[in-house]
Write a protein that holds these residues in place. Sequence first.
Motif, PDB file in Angstrom:
ATOM      1  N   GLY A  14       0.727  -1.207   0.018  1.00 12.00           N
ATOM      2  CA  GLY A  14       0.026  -0.030  -0.051  1.00 12.00           C
ATOM      3  C   GLY A  14       0.788   1.311   0.104  1.00 12.00           C
ATOM      4  N   LYS A  16       1.147   3.650  -2.110  1.00  7.08           N
ATOM      5  CA  LYS A  16       0.428   4.654  -2.748  1.00  7.08           C
ATOM      6  C   LYS A  16      -0.304   5.248  -1.528  1.00  7.08           C
ATOM      7  N   TYR A  17      -0.804   4.638  -0.501  1.00  8.70           N
ATOM      8  CA  TYR A  17      -1.934   5.101   0.456  1.00  8.70           C
ATOM      9  C   TYR A  17      -1.276   5.179   1.695  1.00  8.70           C
ATOM     10  N   SER A  20      -0.517   8.740   3.838  1.00 11.20           N
ATOM     11  CA  SER A  20      -1.612   9.604   4.290  1.00 11.20           C
ATOM     12  C   SER A  20      -2.398   8.956   5.656  1.00 11.20           C
ATOM     13  N   THR A  21      -2.473   7.718   5.642  1.00 13.87           N
ATOM     14  CA  THR A  21      -3.049   7.239   6.998  1.00 13.87           C
ATOM     15  C   THR A  21      -2.289   7.606   8.143  1.00 13.87           C
ATOM     16  N   THR A  45       6.295  -0.114   0.893  1.00  9.61           N
ATOM     17  CA  THR A  45       5.691   0.250   2.106  1.00  9.61           C
ATOM     18  C   THR A  45       6.391  -0.056   3.323  1.00  9.61           C
ATOM     19  N   GLY A  90      -5.027   4.347   3.269  1.00  6.01           N
ATOM     20  CA  GLY A  90      -5.701   4.872   2.600  1.00  6.01           C
ATOM     21  C   GLY A  90      -6.828   5.516   3.366  1.00  6.01           C
ATOM     22  N   ASP A  91      -7.194   5.141   4.520  1.00  4.71           N
ATOM     23  CA  ASP A  91      -8.257   5.749   5.314  1.00  4.71           C
ATOM     24  C   ASP A  91      -7.747   6.696   6.209  1.00  4.71           C
ATOM     25  N   THR A  92      -8.376   7.724   6.354  1.00  7.14           N
ATOM     26  CA  THR A  92      -7.670   8.620   7.428  1.00  7.14           C
ATOM     27  C   THR A  92      -8.703   8.814   8.547  1.00  7.14           C
ATOM     28  N   ASP A 115     -16.611   8.335  -0.544  1.00 11.07           N
ATOM     29  CA  ASP A 115     -15.991   9.230  -1.662  1.00 11.07           C
ATOM     30  C   ASP A 115     -16.569  10.286  -2.221  1.00 11.07           C
ATOM     31  N   LEU A 185     -11.319   4.995   2.373  1.00 10.46           N
ATOM     32  CA  LEU A 185     -10.763   4.896   1.112  1.00 10.46           C
ATOM     33  C   LEU A 185     -11.899   4.022   0.063  1.00 10.46           C
TER      34      LEU A 185
END
Length: 229
Positions: A14, A16-17, A20-21, A45, A90-92, A115, A185
């Motif tokens: 992950g 890419k994401y 941000s998490t 990662t 990707g979740d925040t 989204d 996400l």
Amino acid sequence: MEPKITIITAVYNGAKYIESTIASVIEHGGSCAYIIIDGGSTDGTQAIIQRYAAHLHFWVSEPDKGIYDAFNKGWNKANDDSFILFLGAGDTLLSLPQRESFEKADAIYGRVMMDDKSYFRATADFRLRLGNTLHHQALLIKKKLFPSSPFDLRFRTYADFDLNQRMLKAGVDFLFDSSFIAYALPGGVSAKFKVRESLAIVNKNFGPIYYVFSVLYYTLQFMKAKFAR
């Protein structure tokens, strides 16, 4: 005293994401212990996680049996007197509940932004007997309810639904706090609805009558979605 909170992120490839998490958790300062369980990623990662190692309570990178196995590993590393929240890569986390909420309930749920900037309508009432009306991105659970490994790995996609139903069945005190907000996400393992697994969970926890009610409920939801297109 400040409530003790542990946030657990499960990730596999992950890169890419994941940053941000991590950043969304760190923004809340020292109020949260943060655990990351990586399934042995090969896409960079691990290097990202290592950059933030000083902010982490615990992290590991090793093969696992899927997201809920990873969540179980994180749960078992969390402080026994903490409330636990699960985030995927990707979740925040946008905001935490008010301090008073932790004194009133064993499980606190909030709002999850989807989204399209709308919010998932979370509930912890009779509707949870039919389908999963709680999202783990905005659900804090007291660890003392389950001393170890709360997720049933027989359910690869909806083990969180099973856990939520078991809490409802056990009479756990749920509390809604509108100030508790997270972003989910789009996509993920549950993006495509798996009817059979969801119905198997309903049957396991509430029996054949609710199984039938759930079939009718899912059929109605499918028809509404079809005609809304």
